[in-house]
Design a protein around this motif. Structure first.
Motif, PDB file in Angstrom:
ATOM      1  N   THR A   1      20.923 -11.866  14.183  1.00  0.00           N
ATOM      2  CA  THR A   1      20.584 -12.903  13.193  1.00  0.00           C
ATOM      3  C   THR A   1      20.893 -14.293  13.717  1.00  0.00           C
ATOM      4  N   LYS A   2      21.996 -14.420  14.490  1.00  0.00           N
ATOM      5  CA  LYS A   2      22.439 -15.777  14.831  1.00  0.00           C
ATOM      6  C   LYS A   2      21.966 -16.251  16.197  1.00  0.00           C
ATOM      7  N   LYS A   3      21.401 -15.350  17.011  1.00  0.00           N
ATOM      8  CA  LYS A   3      21.026 -15.781  18.364  1.00  0.00           C
ATOM      9  C   LYS A   3      19.903 -16.812  18.272  1.00  0.00           C
ATOM     10  N   PRO A   4      19.754 -17.629  19.317  1.00  0.00           N
ATOM     11  CA  PRO A   4      18.713 -18.660  19.261  1.00  0.00           C
ATOM     12  C   PRO A   4      17.305 -18.048  19.247  1.00  0.00           C
TER      13      PRO A   4
ATOM     14  N   PRO B   1       8.595 -34.645  23.676  1.00  0.00           N
ATOM     15  CA  PRO B   1       7.396 -34.602  22.834  1.00  0.00           C
ATOM     16  C   PRO B   1       7.508 -33.585  21.698  1.00  0.00           C
ATOM     17  N   PHE B   2       8.633 -33.585  21.036  1.00  0.00           N
ATOM     18  CA  PHE B   2       8.851 -32.608  19.968  1.00  0.00           C
ATOM     19  C   PHE B   2       9.314 -33.318  18.709  1.00  0.00           C
ATOM     20  N   PRO B   3       8.989 -32.731  17.548  1.00  0.00           N
ATOM     21  CA  PRO B   3       9.556 -33.304  16.324  1.00  0.00           C
ATOM     22  C   PRO B   3      11.060 -33.025  16.271  1.00  0.00           C
ATOM     23  N   ASP B   4      11.730 -33.677  15.311  1.00  0.00           N
ATOM     24  CA  ASP B   4      13.187 -33.515  15.205  1.00  0.00           C
ATOM     25  C   ASP B   4      13.561 -32.081  14.832  1.00  0.00           C
ATOM     26  N   GLY B   5      14.757 -31.695  15.251  1.00  0.00           N
ATOM     27  CA  GLY B   5      15.367 -30.485  14.709  1.00  0.00           C
ATOM     28  C   GLY B   5      14.664 -29.184  15.025  1.00  0.00           C
ATOM     29  N   GLN B   6      14.026 -29.110  16.172  1.00  0.00           N
ATOM     30  CA  GLN B   6      13.172 -27.962  16.484  1.00  0.00           C
ATOM     31  C   GLN B   6      13.889 -26.748  17.079  1.00  0.00           C
ATOM     32  N   PHE B   7      14.954 -26.985  17.859  1.00  0.00           N
ATOM     33  CA  PHE B   7      15.442 -25.938  18.758  1.00  0.00           C
ATOM     34  C   PHE B   7      16.870 -25.493  18.460  1.00  0.00           C
ATOM     35  N   ASP B   8      17.059 -24.165  18.416  1.00  0.00           N
ATOM     36  CA  ASP B   8      18.394 -23.615  18.181  1.00  0.00           C
ATOM     37  C   ASP B   8      19.296 -23.830  19.382  1.00  0.00           C
ATOM     38  N   LEU B   9      18.701 -23.824  20.575  1.00  0.00           N
ATOM     39  CA  LEU B   9      19.476 -24.021  21.796  1.00  0.00           C
ATOM     40  C   LEU B   9      18.787 -25.089  22.643  1.00  0.00           C
ATOM     41  N   VAL B  10      19.541 -26.115  22.998  1.00  0.00           N
ATOM     42  CA  VAL B  10      19.024 -27.207  23.819  1.00  0.00           C
ATOM     43  C   VAL B  10      19.745 -27.139  25.160  1.00  0.00           C
ATOM     44  N   TRP B  11      18.999 -26.907  26.204  1.00  0.00           N
ATOM     45  CA  TRP B  11      19.559 -26.520  27.514  1.00  0.00           C
ATOM     46  C   TRP B  11      19.179 -27.548  28.566  1.00  0.00           C
ATOM     47  N   SER B  12      20.189 -28.090  29.256  1.00  0.00           N
ATOM     48  CA  SER B  12      19.906 -28.982  30.381  1.00  0.00           C
ATOM     49  C   SER B  12      20.760 -28.559  31.551  1.00  0.00           C
TER      50      SER B  12
ATOM     51  N   LEU C   1      16.467 -17.150  29.715  1.00  0.00           N
ATOM     52  CA  LEU C   1      16.936 -17.282  28.334  1.00  0.00           C
ATOM     53  C   LEU C   1      15.959 -16.638  27.348  1.00  0.00           C
ATOM     54  N   ALA C   2      14.661 -16.831  27.588  1.00  0.00           N
ATOM     55  CA  ALA C   2      13.662 -16.235  26.689  1.00  0.00           C
ATOM     56  C   ALA C   2      13.789 -14.723  26.705  1.00  0.00           C
ATOM     57  N   ASN C   3      14.015 -14.190  27.895  1.00  0.00           N
ATOM     58  CA  ASN C   3      14.143 -12.751  28.047  1.00  0.00           C
ATOM     59  C   ASN C   3      15.429 -12.250  27.404  1.00  0.00           C
ATOM     60  N   LYS C   4      16.507 -12.963  27.625  1.00  0.00           N
ATOM     61  CA  LYS C   4      17.818 -12.546  27.118  1.00  0.00           C
ATOM     62  C   LYS C   4      17.828 -12.497  25.599  1.00  0.00           C
ATOM     63  N   TYR C   5      17.283 -13.542  24.964  1.00  0.00           N
ATOM     64  CA  TYR C   5      17.373 -13.642  23.511  1.00  0.00           C
ATOM     65  C   TYR C   5      16.095 -13.207  22.798  1.00  0.00           C
ATOM     66  N   GLY C   6      15.056 -12.865  23.536  1.00  0.00           N
ATOM     67  CA  GLY C   6      13.774 -12.571  22.887  1.00  0.00           C
ATOM     68  C   GLY C   6      13.270 -13.795  22.151  1.00  0.00           C
ATOM     69  N   ALA C   7      13.533 -14.972  22.733  1.00  0.00           N
ATOM     70  CA  ALA C   7      13.245 -16.232  22.037  1.00  0.00           C
ATOM     71  C   ALA C   7      12.060 -16.941  22.663  1.00  0.00           C
TER      72      ALA C   7
ATOM     73  N   ALA D   1      29.800 -20.646  23.577  1.00  0.00           N
ATOM     74  CA  ALA D   1      29.877 -19.621  22.525  1.00  0.00           C
ATOM     75  C   ALA D   1      28.548 -19.470  21.782  1.00  0.00           C
ATOM     76  N   VAL D   2      27.480 -19.344  22.531  1.00  0.00           N
ATOM     77  CA  VAL D   2      26.167 -19.121  21.906  1.00  0.00           C
ATOM     78  C   VAL D   2      26.134 -17.680  21.388  1.00  0.00           C
ATOM     79  N   PRO D   3      25.849 -17.500  20.107  1.00  0.00           N
ATOM     80  CA  PRO D   3      25.900 -16.138  19.554  1.00  0.00           C
ATOM     81  C   PRO D   3      24.768 -15.288  20.107  1.00  0.00           C
ATOM     82  N   ASP D   4      25.037 -13.967  20.285  1.00  0.00           N
ATOM     83  CA  ASP D   4      23.879 -13.161  20.662  1.00  0.00           C
ATOM     84  C   ASP D   4      23.593 -11.980  19.739  1.00  0.00           C
ATOM     85  N   ASP D   5      24.166 -12.013  18.545  1.00  0.00           N
ATOM     86  CA  ASP D   5      23.750 -10.990  17.587  1.00  0.00           C
ATOM     87  C   ASP D   5      22.384 -11.353  17.010  1.00  0.00           C
TER      88      ASP D   5
END
Lengths: 345, 131
Positions: free
Chosen positions: A119-122, A184-195, A139-145, A113-117
């Motif tokens: 304001t809330k999209k990643p 190699p990232f600081p904490d709390g960086q990403f709205d969506l974490v994908w594996s 994903l970058a293309n889909k969400y403009g992220a 249930a990842v939002p795609d509006d």
């Protein structure tokens, strides 16, 4: 290549542990690892209650496998290195399979249930075990992220960045060489974490999930799609010997450490206080995939590419029927696990 | 490696508590134009560490590119700002997305460990004794 066992015999009864994984120190000869016929793995006998230490040479083995085989895969299957999602009885052409791979991404996003509006999209995404960045670019293309990808394979990172550039996505997508167990990232960086189908390579599942949780932003979504073995029955402490044997042969070819079950992942997520934990068994929805991969390997193009590639790739190809076997026996489960990082207090 | 990427990377060597931002040393860098997308920048800006971004531009010898303090959002996203040469949004866009470091290194500010950048790709792999 005679690959000594990566596993110890009780690979099945992985239990999450709070102790950090101990890494075996690598053999001194690793400097010439790419040319060696076999990487010597430290055999270890651990109790089932401890996190399994990463076998020496595992990361180099994974990097080597993908450095060698990525090009072959891409030339036949394109830039998504994961299973397709099918309705039962479906699929015929390569175009169908590529569509199914896209569908797999969309089904995973829908399940979580990842939002795609707007304001809330990643806005920021990390692709853990990104391969040549198929998911990252999608994903970058889909969400403009903005999407950062990490892989152990320098060849994949380079290829993926070149593809992003060619597709006009180089501002949004960048792939780096890094270890998913030490992101190699600081904490709390990403709205969506994908594996997407990288969890199988992680020798310490708990560390893997805790890193996913660490880099997730408060309220962010974590999606893991991975190969598991079946849940154990209440009366079992491990898989049956023939099941362990089948997994061992697959693991040797694909540089996989010990497998765990969907329940193990759910328990780890719970122990990390992740919320909205959901899981599903999608094994039936991926059934056409391995037969299709085998057919593609047996085409003229497939065979000639394999012969030109290298032993690791060939061995991976030879082991494909075992994957089908594993699914048929109900041993291998294609699993999705999704959850959310709690919002900031 | 673009400075957007640099802004998101940190050193997680065991024992290091202040591994961000990484110091940037570039031996070879260039600029490549890319279209400005204001919505993309708007989505990213809350996640950007301004000080780290400014530090990176200074490390590349571009002290005039960005001000010390992040400009106000109203100024950055003002109507028509994207068409004005030298506007805040164009500078931010240029800094984040148009500068490419091809060769060099990222240095952990606490331990001094260097992570190489080769062909534009940072290698953030830790050694066995760093985990």
């Amino acid at each position: 290549m005679s690959q000594p066992a990566l596993l110890h015999s009780h690979s099945a009864a992985f239990l999450p542990s709070t102790s950090p994984s101990r890494r075996a120190s690598p053999p001194a000869s690793l400097s010439s690892r790419r040319r060696r016929r076999g990487v010597v793995m430290a055999a270890s006998s651990t109790s089932t209650a401890e996190a399994t230490p990463a076998p020496a040479g595992l990361k180099e083995g994974i990097a080597g496998l993908y450095d060698e085989s990525s090009g072959v895969w891409e030339s036949i299957w394109g830039d998504h290195m994961h299973h397709g999602f099918y309705d039962s009885g479906e699929a015929a052409s390569m175009a169908d399979h590529r569509r199914a791979q896209i569908r797999m991404i969309e089904e995973a996003l829908a399940f979580a249930a990842v939002p795609d509006d707007a304001t809330k999209k990643p806005k920021t995404i990390v692709d853990v075990g990104c391969g040549i960045g198929g998911s990252s670019r999608y994903l970058a293309n889909k969400y403009g992220a903005q999407c950062s990808g990490i892989t152990l394979s320098p060849v994949q990172a380079e290829r993926g960045n070149a593809l992003a550039e060619a597709q006009g996505l180089s501002d949004k997508v960048s792939l780096q060489v890094a270890d998913a167990l030490e992101q190699p990232f600081p904490d709390g960086q990403f709205d969506l974490v994908w594996s997407m189908e990288s969890g199988e390579h992680m020798p310490d599942k708990r560390k893997f999930v805790s890193e996913l949780a660490r880099v997730a932003a408060p309220g962010g979504t974590i999606i893991i799609v991975t190969w598991c073995h079946r849940n154990l029955e209440k009366s079992e402490t491990s898989l049956k010997p023939d099941e362990l044997n089948l997994l061992k042969r697959i693991c040797n070819a694909y540089y996989l450490p010990d497998w765990c079950s969907p329940s193990d992942y759910v328990n780890i997520a719970k122990s990390l206080s992740l919320e909205d934990i959901k899981t599903a068994d999608w094994s039936e929805n991926v059934a056409p995939f391995w037969p299709a991969v085998i057919r593609s390997a047996l085409t003229w193009k497939g065979l000639t590419s394999l012969l030109r590639s290298g032993w690791k790739t060939i061995r991976g190809a030879l082991v494909m029927p075992l994957m089908i076997d594993g699914y048929k026996k109900g041993l291998i489960k294609f699993t999705i696990i999704t959850c959310r990082k709690p919002e900031a207090a | 490696m673009r400075l957007l990427t640099h802004n998101m990377l940190a050193s997680n060597i065991r024992g290091v508590t202040a591994g961000y931002p990484l110091k940037l040393e570039a031996t070879n860098w260039c600029t490549k134009e890319v279209d400005l997308n204001a919505d993309f920048i708007r989505g990213l800006l809350p996640k950007i560490d301004w000080r780290a971004l400014v530090g990176a531009t200074r490390a590349l010898g571009l002290p005039e590119l960005l001000p010390e303090e992040q400009p106000a959002e109203e100024e950055i996203f003002a109507e028509g700002a994207a068409d004005v040469e030298g506007s805040a949004i164009r500078r931010i866009h240029h800094a984040l997305l148009e500068i490419h470091v091809q060769q060099g290194a990222l240095v952990c500010p606490e331990s001094g460990r260097t992570f190489p950048i080769d062909k534009g790709i940072p290698n953030m792999m830790l050694h066995e004794d760093e985990v």
